[in-house]
Design an enzyme around this catalytic site. Structure first.
Site, PDB file in Angstrom:
ATOM      1  CB  THR A 125       4.560  -5.612  12.596  1.00 27.46           C
ATOM      2  OG1 THR A 125       3.487  -6.237  13.312  1.00 27.46           O
ATOM      3  CG2 THR A 125       4.823  -6.415  11.321  1.00 27.46           C
ATOM      4  CG  PHE A 144       6.368  -3.794   7.769  1.00 24.89           C
ATOM      5  CD1 PHE A 144       5.385  -4.270   6.922  1.00 24.89           C
ATOM      6  CD2 PHE A 144       5.999  -3.370   9.039  1.00 24.89           C
ATOM      7  CE1 PHE A 144       4.056  -4.329   7.325  1.00 24.89           C
ATOM      8  CE2 PHE A 144       4.684  -3.420   9.455  1.00 24.89           C
ATOM      9  CZ  PHE A 144       3.704  -3.908   8.594  1.00 24.89           C
TER      10      PHE A 144
END
Length: 279
Positions: free
Chosen positions: A172, A174
């Site tokens: 992921t 960010f």
């Protein structure tokens, strides 16, 4: 003065884990919605927010692209976090006992195989750690959650199975964002410049707008479109550009882009994360 971080989710969520990697000693405020984090940072410049933008398996995170232009926070940095999902149940439960699984929509989408293999009914919730907290409080052997190992420790849950994501290498990305502009000085480091723009409504506008990147030798590493409010006839475009906004080639490319846009907002200039250069 310690860093102050706001994030969406409960203790043990993946934004919490990412924040601990970036700011190990930060004072963290847990918010119930993404919008609450943006609003807090807009009103209080002492807070930065750590926000998931996209996942390598499930794609972009819903709502973030709409909140960014609304609150006009600046991107200070990017961070890539490896996500390991776990199937959690209450103490003493087994996989054969569970009938439902609760988690964030992104986590559900990243763990379809184990859900289908065990014929589990999915329940979408606001975040992964909040799901773990909920099933801990319910104390029902038929209920499970997909969340982090940290969430299992915090809420005293059993890890029924580790690494239940459909594919390894689940990452992921960010953003670390804040109210203040913090553009690093141009050096020989690698940078990303992120922008959102809306094109003029004329034929070949996108083709012409992007032509400046080709003629100036500037690489686009991301181009996405998303609708403007409730319309279907206009879209905003989000781009990540390899390079610093003060680089002459990037300046020329953005100048040409500006000729073909109704609106162009620079979201931030920041160092490219080392993860981008891993083979």
């Amino acid at each position: 003065m310690s860093d102050r971080i706001a994030l969406q989710g409960e203790q043990g969520c993946f934004s919490h884990l990412a924040s601990l990697e970036i700011y190990p000693n930060a004072e963290i405020k847990f918010c119930s919605t993404f919008e609450e984090t943006f609003q807090l940072a807009k009103e209080n410049s002492r807070y930065k927010i750590v926000i998931p933008i996209e996942n390598s398996l499930a794609g972009r995170v819903a709502d973030i692209h709409y909140l960014i232009p609304k609150y006009k926070l600046q991107v200070h940095a990017e961070h890539f976090h490896k996500v390991n999902h776990n199937l959690l149940g209450i103490k003493g439960s087994k996989i054969k006992d569970i009938k439902t699984v609760m988690s964030h929509a992104q986590a559900i989408g990243q763990c379809r195989k184990i859900i289908l293999q065990n014929n589990l009914k999915t329940i979408i919730s606001a975040d992964t750690a909040g799901s773990a907290k909920y099933i801990s409080e319910k104390n029902d052997k038929s209920e499970s959650a997909i969340a982090s190992e940290l969430a299992a420790k915090i809420y005293n849950l059993e890890i029924l199975k580790s690494n239940v994501e459909d594919e390894s290498g689940n990452i992921t990305r960010f953003f670390i964002m804040g109210k203040d502009k913090k553009h690093p000085e141009l050096s020989d480091k690698k940078y990303i410049t992120s922008c959102i723009f809306k094109l003029k409504s004329i034929p070949a506008a996108l083709y012409k707008a992007l032509g400046g990147f080709a003629t100036n030798g500037v690489n686009l590493c991301k181009l996405e479109s998303f609708s403007v409010k409730n319309t279907f006839d206009q879209v905003n475009f989000y781009i990540d550009i390899e390079g610093h906004i003060e680089s002459p080639s990037v300046q020329k490319a953005l100048e040409e882009l500006g000729f073909h846009t109704q609106k162009l907002d620079v979201l931030g200039v920041y160092e490219a994360h080392p993860f981008r250069f891993k083979n």
